[in-house]
Write an enzyme that holds these catalytic residues in place. Sequence first.
Site, PDB file in Angstrom:
ATOM      1  N   SER A  47      43.418 -32.618 -21.822  1.00 21.18           N
ATOM      2  CA  SER A  47      44.111 -31.390 -21.679  1.00 21.18           C
ATOM      3  C   SER A  47      45.288 -31.267 -21.742  1.00 21.18           C
ATOM      4  O   SER A  47      46.080 -30.040 -22.045  1.00 21.18           O
ATOM      5  CB  SER A  47      43.666 -30.803 -20.492  1.00 21.18           C
ATOM      6  OG  SER A  47      44.293 -31.810 -19.431  1.00 21.18           O
ATOM      7  N   HIS A  51      37.750 -29.221 -20.887  1.00 21.74           N
ATOM      8  CA  HIS A  51      38.505 -28.456 -21.922  1.00 21.74           C
ATOM      9  C   HIS A  51      37.688 -27.963 -23.128  1.00 21.74           C
ATOM     10  O   HIS A  51      38.117 -27.206 -23.827  1.00 21.74           O
ATOM     11  CB  HIS A  51      39.876 -28.910 -21.915  1.00 21.74           C
ATOM     12  CG  HIS A  51      40.887 -28.473 -20.774  1.00 21.74           C
ATOM     13  ND1 HIS A  51      41.599 -27.528 -20.712  1.00 21.74           N
ATOM     14  CD2 HIS A  51      41.043 -29.497 -19.658  1.00 21.74           C
ATOM     15  CE1 HIS A  51      42.218 -27.656 -19.635  1.00 21.74           C
ATOM     16  NE2 HIS A  51      41.921 -28.616 -19.056  1.00 21.74           N
ATOM     17  N   LYS A 104      36.896 -22.772 -16.748  1.00 17.62           N
ATOM     18  CA  LYS A 104      38.106 -22.568 -17.913  1.00 17.62           C
ATOM     19  C   LYS A 104      37.568 -21.649 -18.786  1.00 17.62           C
ATOM     20  O   LYS A 104      37.506 -20.544 -18.540  1.00 17.62           O
ATOM     21  CB  LYS A 104      38.348 -24.048 -18.432  1.00 17.62           C
ATOM     22  CG  LYS A 104      38.785 -25.084 -17.101  1.00 17.62           C
ATOM     23  CD  LYS A 104      39.380 -26.201 -17.840  1.00 17.62           C
ATOM     24  CE  LYS A 104      39.776 -27.390 -16.779  1.00 17.62           C
ATOM     25  NZ  LYS A 104      40.604 -26.946 -15.887  1.00 17.62           N
TER      26      LYS A 104
HETATM   27  C1  LIG Z   1      39.106 -33.390 -17.770  1.00 19.35           C
HETATM   28  C2  LIG Z   1      38.930 -32.435 -16.460  1.00 19.35           C
HETATM   29  N1  LIG Z   1      38.212 -32.522 -15.737  1.00 19.35           N
HETATM   30  C3  LIG Z   1      38.082 -31.864 -14.490  1.00 19.35           C
HETATM   31  C4  LIG Z   1      38.867 -30.733 -14.436  1.00 19.35           C
HETATM   32  C5  LIG Z   1      39.041 -30.055 -13.182  1.00 19.35           C
HETATM   33  O1  LIG Z   1      38.216 -28.861 -13.287  1.00 19.35           O
HETATM   34  P1  LIG Z   1      37.864 -28.407 -12.096  1.00 19.35           P
HETATM   35  O2  LIG Z   1      39.059 -27.075 -11.916  1.00 19.35           O
HETATM   36  O3  LIG Z   1      36.470 -27.589 -12.279  1.00 19.35           O
HETATM   37  O4  LIG Z   1      37.835 -29.027 -11.033  1.00 19.35           O
HETATM   38  C6  LIG Z   1      40.168 -30.666 -15.339  1.00 19.35           C
HETATM   39  C7  LIG Z   1      41.155 -29.393 -15.398  1.00 19.35           C
HETATM   40  O5  LIG Z   1      42.186 -29.647 -15.249  1.00 19.35           O
HETATM   41  C8  LIG Z   1      40.113 -31.505 -16.395  1.00 19.35           C
HETATM   42  O6  LIG Z   1      40.855 -31.226 -17.429  1.00 19.35           O
END
Ligand SMILES: Cc1ncc(COP(=O)(O)O)c(C=O)c1O
Length: 409
Positions: free
Chosen positions: A195, A229, A258
């Site tokens: 990300s 992402h 997202k």
């Molecule tokens: C690879 C990855 N996993 C998990 C998350 C977190 O997602 P959530 O807000 O659903 O916990 C993100 C977000 O920044 C991410 O980039």
Amino acid sequence: VPVDRLNEVLRRQLVEVDAHGTRKRVEAVVTAVLPAASGRGPRYLLAGYGDKLFVRMSSNGYLGLAMHPAVMAAEEQAVRSFGAGPAAVRFISGTYEPHVRLEHRLAEFHGREAAMIFGSAYAAMIGVLPALVSGDTAIVSDSLNHNCIINAARLAQPKRKEVYPHLDLAELDRVLGSLTDDIRRVLVVTDGVFSMRGDHAPLDALVALLGAHDQRFAENTVLIVDDSHGVGAIGTGGRGTEEVTGGQADVLVATLGKALGVNGGYVVGSQTLVDHLRETAPTYIYSNPITPAEAAAALAALELLVSDAGAALLARLRANTTRFRDGITRLGYETIPGVHPVVPVLVRDTTQTHELVAHLLAHGVLATGLSYPVVPRGDEEIRFQLSADQTAADIDEVLEALSSYRTTS
Ligand SMILES: Cc1ncc(COP(=O)(O)O)c(C=O)c1O
């Protein structure tokens, strides 16, 4: 009893954070969202900025679905049917019909036997990874993996933990080859899309590499991918890194919060895997699920994604991303090549990153400045995120702000 001595230590730590320029706790507060109108996408109002309007280049809502009428209507309707929250964990009495329907649809969308929802993708990874670690497991992880993977691997306490340099498959090959015979199970974990950079793991090549080592380990080499992402952002059908690369994870984690515009996380995989996780993943067993209304909204978002309207949104997102990428290249900014709507502008200096973020803010543009330790030193950047709800005029407005910084700095 006043905790004055503890507070003093905490205060000193906060002063250190401020001195490093990595403060996160002063957050922009969105006070209103103005819907898209007259050739412009949504605009945001922020506390402390009066009636100044901002275009938001810092949202993970790649398809603009959070404000989509069908998604909001599904959420509203489910609130009326089921109430505002589940008031129980899933195995007590917190499983509602929208949770089950969403899980079926997620499994189908990703071409898997089963799916399981968590409160967030973070909670999913924290639940899934330790649950798959036995006494003789090795975890092998990309050096730029998301914080949820790093913390899940810590919590899992595997027999061996190895980190390979970002996307360096030759080094991963060497690490896998170096694992000793006492290791029975190998979990290779990677983000799909990274990300901070918008690049992605070559899942096809990873599948082949793991396959080449698989016979050595009694309980397999297993590929675990977090494509939070990627899903809904890339791939002609929005299936993320798997669709772009043609490689399939054994265990795929992603988010509903997202591109899908709602909230929550999930895992998809085999029925056996999901059955096992429902018995073992503590962040699932002992924590409330997303609300039934969120599940209904996510289901509506998913239905949209697979429809013609979804294909049109994905096409618009690609066009916006290309317009922005071409624009910053024309202006002479350095970026990282890629197909994803995360487009980094590499500034490579903390002070200049702060200056450019402030310049953009003054010109009505919200973008994220990233410096160490969020990104490695020397990789300081501004992260721009494109969305299908932006228009060509919005993107040109942002490019204009970037152009005026070039001429004034
Ligand atoms: C690879 C990855 N996993 C998990 C998350 C977190 O997602 P959530 O807000 O659903 O916990 C993100 C977000 O920044 C991410 O980039």
